[in-house]
Each structure stands twice: as structure tokens, then as C-alpha cells.
Design an enzyme around this catalytic site. Structure first.
Site, PDB file in Angstrom:
ATOM      1  N   TRP A  43       0.820  -1.207   0.000  1.00  0.00           N
ATOM      2  CA  TRP A  43       0.000   0.000   0.000  1.00  0.00           C
ATOM      3  C   TRP A  43       0.853   1.257   0.000  1.00  0.00           C
ATOM      4  O   TRP A  43       0.342   2.352  -0.118  1.00  0.00           O
ATOM      5  CB  TRP A  43      -0.901   0.047   1.226  1.00  0.00           C
ATOM      6  CG  TRP A  43      -1.977  -0.975   1.261  1.00  0.00           C
ATOM      7  CD1 TRP A  43      -2.200  -2.014   0.388  1.00  0.00           C
ATOM      8  CD2 TRP A  43      -3.003  -1.057   2.235  1.00  0.00           C
ATOM      9  NE1 TRP A  43      -3.286  -2.736   0.770  1.00  0.00           N
ATOM     10  CE2 TRP A  43      -3.809  -2.179   1.909  1.00  0.00           C
ATOM     11  CE3 TRP A  43      -3.329  -0.311   3.353  1.00  0.00           C
ATOM     12  CZ2 TRP A  43      -4.905  -2.547   2.659  1.00  0.00           C
ATOM     13  CZ3 TRP A  43      -4.424  -0.684   4.110  1.00  0.00           C
ATOM     14  CH2 TRP A  43      -5.211  -1.784   3.761  1.00  0.00           C
ATOM     15  N   GLU A  44       2.149   1.094   0.205  1.00  0.00           N
ATOM     16  CA  GLU A  44       3.092   2.212   0.257  1.00  0.00           C
ATOM     17  C   GLU A  44       2.751   3.178   1.393  1.00  0.00           C
ATOM     18  O   GLU A  44       2.911   4.390   1.264  1.00  0.00           O
ATOM     19  CB  GLU A  44       3.171   2.914  -1.088  1.00  0.00           C
ATOM     20  CG  GLU A  44       3.615   1.987  -2.196  1.00  0.00           C
ATOM     21  CD  GLU A  44       3.626   2.622  -3.578  1.00  0.00           C
ATOM     22  OE1 GLU A  44       3.452   3.854  -3.688  1.00  0.00           O
ATOM     23  OE2 GLU A  44       3.815   1.866  -4.545  1.00  0.00           O
TER      24      GLU A  44
END
Length: 113
Positions: A43-44
Site C-alpha cells: 500500500w506504500e
């Protein structure tokens, strides 16, 4: 920019596993080190980077962010209440960016929740 683990720095504490919202950080049962089982699903959010007490987790930069051969280092510096990014491209001067760590400033403990 998906995360990856420096196996030589990781001590297998599991903080990254506990905090990862997409459940892609796991502990290798043989080597007792963390690893990202599915970088494409990262998801960073960089919660794992901030939670790692050994600074063993880094990010892979995209080609539009930094050219091939680069390295990107993200560090949470609790004593300074900052998050710093260091980008090194071979043959170029190193770039450093520092931002306030909002979670630290608000008193939120990233590891326990």
C-alpha cells in the site's frame, strides 16, 4: 514504492508484521527475518519502515522518481521527531529531505497501534 528488507539488519522482531495493513510482511520461519511476500500489493504506507527499530526496511523507487541504479533510504528519527528520505543516484549529489513525523508529534505509538 514497495518495501523490502535488508536481511543482514533485520532481527526478526516482527513489528513490521504486526503493523502492515495489507498483511504482506511475514517472518521467514527458517531464517527468522522479515520479508515482503507480495511487493505488488504494498500500500506504500511505510508503516513498516517507521515501525522497524533496526531500520532494516527500505523502499524501491520507481523509475519516474529516481533513475535505475539509485537507492532510496527512509529513516524514522524519533529523537528528532522526523522522517528523512535520502536518495542517491550514482554520479549525482545525494538528496536529502526531512519532514516532521506527525505520528510522533501526536504521541501515537506506531508499533502498538
Amino acid at each position: 514504492m514497495p518495501t523490502f528488507v535488508y536481511m543482514t539488519s533485520c532481527d526478526g522482531c516482527g513489528h513490521c508484521v504486526d503493523i502492515c495493513p495489507s498483511d504482506i510482511m511475514h517472518i521467514d520461519p527458517t531464517h527468522r527475518r522479515a520479508y515482503n511476500i507480495e511487493p505488488n500489493f504494498c500500500w506504500e504506507c511505510y508503516s513498516c519502515v517507521k515501525a522497524c527499530p533496526q531500520n532494516a526496511i527500505d523502499v524501491r523507487g520507481y523509475a519516474d522518481f529516481a533513475p535505475l541504479g539509485h537507492s532510496v533510504r527512509v529513516l524514522r528519527e524519533e529523537e528528532k521527531a522526523t522522517i528523512s528520505w535520502k536518495i542517491q543516484v550514482p554520479g549525482w549529489p545525494r538528496k536529502e529531505f526531512r519532514f516532521p513525523d506527525q505520528d510522533h508529534a501526536m504521541g501515537i505509538d506506531q508499533v502498538s497501534g
